[in-house]
Motif scaffolding. Structure first.
Motif, PDB file in Angstrom:
ATOM      1  N   THR A  97       0.831  -1.205   0.000  1.00 39.77           N
ATOM      2  CA  THR A  97       0.000   0.000   0.000  1.00 39.77           C
ATOM      3  C   THR A  97       0.867   1.257   0.000  1.00 39.77           C
ATOM      4  O   THR A  97       0.606   2.210  -0.753  1.00 39.77           O
ATOM      5  CB  THR A  97      -0.931   0.005   1.231  1.00 39.77           C
ATOM      6  OG1 THR A  97      -1.703  -1.191   1.235  1.00 39.77           O
ATOM      7  CG2 THR A  97      -1.843   1.207   1.226  1.00 39.77           C
ATOM      8  N   GLN A  98       1.899   1.248   0.819  1.00 43.69           N
ATOM      9  CA  GLN A  98       2.806   2.393   0.891  1.00 43.69           C
ATOM     10  C   GLN A  98       3.532   2.599  -0.444  1.00 43.69           C
ATOM     11  O   GLN A  98       3.675   3.735  -0.906  1.00 43.69           O
ATOM     12  CB  GLN A  98       3.832   2.188   2.026  1.00 43.69           C
ATOM     13  CG  GLN A  98       4.771   3.351   2.231  1.00 43.69           C
ATOM     14  CD  GLN A  98       4.068   4.605   2.707  1.00 43.69           C
ATOM     15  OE1 GLN A  98       3.010   4.550   3.310  1.00 43.69           O
ATOM     16  NE2 GLN A  98       4.658   5.741   2.430  1.00 43.69           N
ATOM     17  N   ALA A  99       3.986   1.505  -1.046  1.00 41.69           N
ATOM     18  CA  ALA A  99       4.675   1.607  -2.334  1.00 41.69           C
ATOM     19  C   ALA A  99       3.737   2.159  -3.409  1.00 41.69           C
ATOM     20  O   ALA A  99       4.135   3.018  -4.204  1.00 41.69           O
ATOM     21  CB  ALA A  99       5.213   0.240  -2.755  1.00 41.69           C
ATOM     22  N   THR A 100       2.500   1.708  -3.422  1.00 36.11           N
ATOM     23  CA  THR A 100       1.521   2.210  -4.392  1.00 36.11           C
ATOM     24  C   THR A 100       1.298   3.705  -4.192  1.00 36.11           C
ATOM     25  O   THR A 100       1.230   4.469  -5.158  1.00 36.11           O
ATOM     26  CB  THR A 100       0.191   1.446  -4.251  1.00 36.11           C
ATOM     27  OG1 THR A 100       0.439   0.055  -4.402  1.00 36.11           O
ATOM     28  CG2 THR A 100      -0.814   1.892  -5.281  1.00 36.11           C
ATOM     29  N   LYS A 101       1.208   4.102  -2.953  1.00 35.48           N
ATOM     30  CA  LYS A 101       1.007   5.520  -2.631  1.00 35.48           C
ATOM     31  C   LYS A 101       2.199   6.357  -3.103  1.00 35.48           C
ATOM     32  O   LYS A 101       2.030   7.418  -3.710  1.00 35.48           O
ATOM     33  CB  LYS A 101       0.809   5.650  -1.123  1.00 35.48           C
ATOM     34  CG  LYS A 101       0.491   7.039  -0.649  1.00 35.48           C
ATOM     35  CD  LYS A 101       0.264   7.031   0.860  1.00 35.48           C
ATOM     36  CE  LYS A 101       0.073   8.415   1.405  1.00 35.48           C
ATOM     37  NZ  LYS A 101      -0.068   8.421   2.859  1.00 35.48           N
ATOM     38  N   ILE A 106       4.360   5.584  -5.460  1.00 37.58           N
ATOM     39  CA  ILE A 106       4.396   5.582  -6.919  1.00 37.58           C
ATOM     40  C   ILE A 106       3.415   6.602  -7.468  1.00 37.58           C
ATOM     41  O   ILE A 106       3.728   7.349  -8.403  1.00 37.58           O
ATOM     42  CB  ILE A 106       4.088   4.166  -7.466  1.00 37.58           C
ATOM     43  CG1 ILE A 106       5.259   3.237  -7.180  1.00 37.58           C
ATOM     44  CG2 ILE A 106       3.770   4.200  -8.949  1.00 37.58           C
ATOM     45  CD1 ILE A 106       4.961   1.776  -7.445  1.00 37.58           C
ATOM     46  N   GLU A 107       2.242   6.668  -6.903  1.00 37.65           N
ATOM     47  CA  GLU A 107       1.227   7.622  -7.350  1.00 37.65           C
ATOM     48  C   GLU A 107       1.701   9.062  -7.127  1.00 37.65           C
ATOM     49  O   GLU A 107       1.533   9.923  -8.000  1.00 37.65           O
ATOM     50  CB  GLU A 107      -0.093   7.368  -6.619  1.00 37.65           C
ATOM     51  CG  GLU A 107      -1.244   8.204  -7.097  1.00 37.65           C
ATOM     52  CD  GLU A 107      -1.623   7.934  -8.542  1.00 37.65           C
ATOM     53  OE1 GLU A 107      -2.144   8.868  -9.194  1.00 37.65           O
ATOM     54  OE2 GLU A 107      -1.399   6.806  -9.025  1.00 37.65           O
ATOM     55  N   GLU A 108       2.300   9.327  -5.984  1.00 35.00           N
ATOM     56  CA  GLU A 108       2.825  10.674  -5.713  1.00 35.00           C
ATOM     57  C   GLU A 108       3.926  11.026  -6.693  1.00 35.00           C
ATOM     58  O   GLU A 108       3.971  12.151  -7.208  1.00 35.00           O
ATOM     59  CB  GLU A 108       3.354  10.747  -4.271  1.00 35.00           C
ATOM     60  CG  GLU A 108       2.273  10.751  -3.210  1.00 35.00           C
ATOM     61  CD  GLU A 108       2.850  10.690  -1.797  1.00 35.00           C
ATOM     62  OE1 GLU A 108       4.086  10.687  -1.640  1.00 35.00           O
ATOM     63  OE2 GLU A 108       2.054  10.638  -0.855  1.00 35.00           O
ATOM     64  N   TYR A 109       4.814  10.083  -6.976  1.00 30.89           N
ATOM     65  CA  TYR A 109       5.916  10.326  -7.914  1.00 30.89           C
ATOM     66  C   TYR A 109       5.372  10.569  -9.329  1.00 30.89           C
ATOM     67  O   TYR A 109       5.844  11.451 -10.033  1.00 30.89           O
ATOM     68  CB  TYR A 109       6.876   9.128  -7.911  1.00 30.89           C
ATOM     69  CG  TYR A 109       8.092   9.330  -8.770  1.00 30.89           C
ATOM     70  CD1 TYR A 109       9.102  10.192  -8.369  1.00 30.89           C
ATOM     71  CD2 TYR A 109       8.240   8.667  -9.980  1.00 30.89           C
ATOM     72  CE1 TYR A 109      10.218  10.386  -9.149  1.00 30.89           C
ATOM     73  CE2 TYR A 109       9.345   8.850 -10.766  1.00 30.89           C
ATOM     74  CZ  TYR A 109      10.336   9.709 -10.349  1.00 30.89           C
ATOM     75  OH  TYR A 109      11.446   9.894 -11.132  1.00 30.89           O
ATOM     76  N   ARG A 110       4.360   9.795  -9.719  1.00 26.31           N
ATOM     77  CA  ARG A 110       3.748   9.971 -11.037  1.00 26.31           C
ATOM     78  C   ARG A 110       3.127  11.365 -11.162  1.00 26.31           C
ATOM     79  O   ARG A 110       3.310  12.064 -12.160  1.00 26.31           O
ATOM     80  CB  ARG A 110       2.685   8.903 -11.274  1.00 26.31           C
ATOM     81  CG  ARG A 110       2.107   8.934 -12.696  1.00 26.31           C
ATOM     82  CD  ARG A 110       0.965   7.960 -12.877  1.00 26.31           C
ATOM     83  NE  ARG A 110      -0.173   8.232 -12.034  1.00 26.31           N
ATOM     84  CZ  ARG A 110      -1.065   9.209 -12.238  1.00 26.31           C
ATOM     85  NH1 ARG A 110      -0.940  10.001 -13.267  1.00 26.31           N
ATOM     86  NH2 ARG A 110      -2.072   9.376 -11.418  1.00 26.31           N
ATOM     87  N   LYS A 111       2.424  11.805 -10.118  1.00 24.68           N
ATOM     88  CA  LYS A 111       1.824  13.142 -10.128  1.00 24.68           C
ATOM     89  C   LYS A 111       2.901  14.222 -10.219  1.00 24.68           C
ATOM     90  O   LYS A 111       2.762  15.191 -10.963  1.00 24.68           O
ATOM     91  CB  LYS A 111       0.969  13.363  -8.878  1.00 24.68           C
ATOM     92  CG  LYS A 111      -0.349  12.644  -8.915  1.00 24.68           C
ATOM     93  CD  LYS A 111      -1.155  12.904  -7.655  1.00 24.68           C
ATOM     94  CE  LYS A 111      -2.465  12.118  -7.660  1.00 24.68           C
ATOM     95  NZ  LYS A 111      -3.228  12.302  -6.431  1.00 24.68           N
TER      96      LYS A 111
END
Length: 119
Positions: A39-43, A45-50
């Protein structure tokens, strides 16, 4: 002695049950930690993508003016070249037409060089 052995066996069985509980708790803890890490990794990754999308949009916006400027410069150069070509056409039109007409109208008949006279 038999009661002491059965008591020892009972103690071992209880210890085994307790160990099984500890192992089960450890497995549950590990599974929960893996879920949390995923869950933390997904979060992240999403922040980095944004972040990268915002960075790209800023880059695109800052260079959009450059593209428009380059287009304007190219348009001006094209217009200058068109004007030069039109001027050259106007200046040389009569001479070219005269040369073409001279070639078509003023024909001097001569034998082809490969044609031999028969004697």
């Amino acid at each position: 002695m038999a009661s002491q052995q059965s008591q020892s066996i009972q103690t071992l069985l209880e210890a085994e049950k307790e160990a099984a509980k500890v192992v089960q708790q450890a497995r549950q803890y590990r599974v929960q930690k893996l879920k949390d890490a995923r869950t933390q990794a997904t979060k992240e990754i999403e922040e980095y993508r944004k972040f990268k999308e915002e960075e790209f949009n800023a880059f695109e916006a800052s260079h959009a003016g450059t593209t428009q400027t380059a287009q304007q410069v190219t348009d001006k150069e094209t217009e200058v070249k068109r004007a030069e070509i039109a001027e050259q056409y106007k200046d040389h039109k009569d001479a070219v037409v005269k040369k073409l007409l001279d070639r078509v109208i003023l024909v001097t008949p001569e034998l082809h060089r490969n044609l031999k006279k028969r004697d």
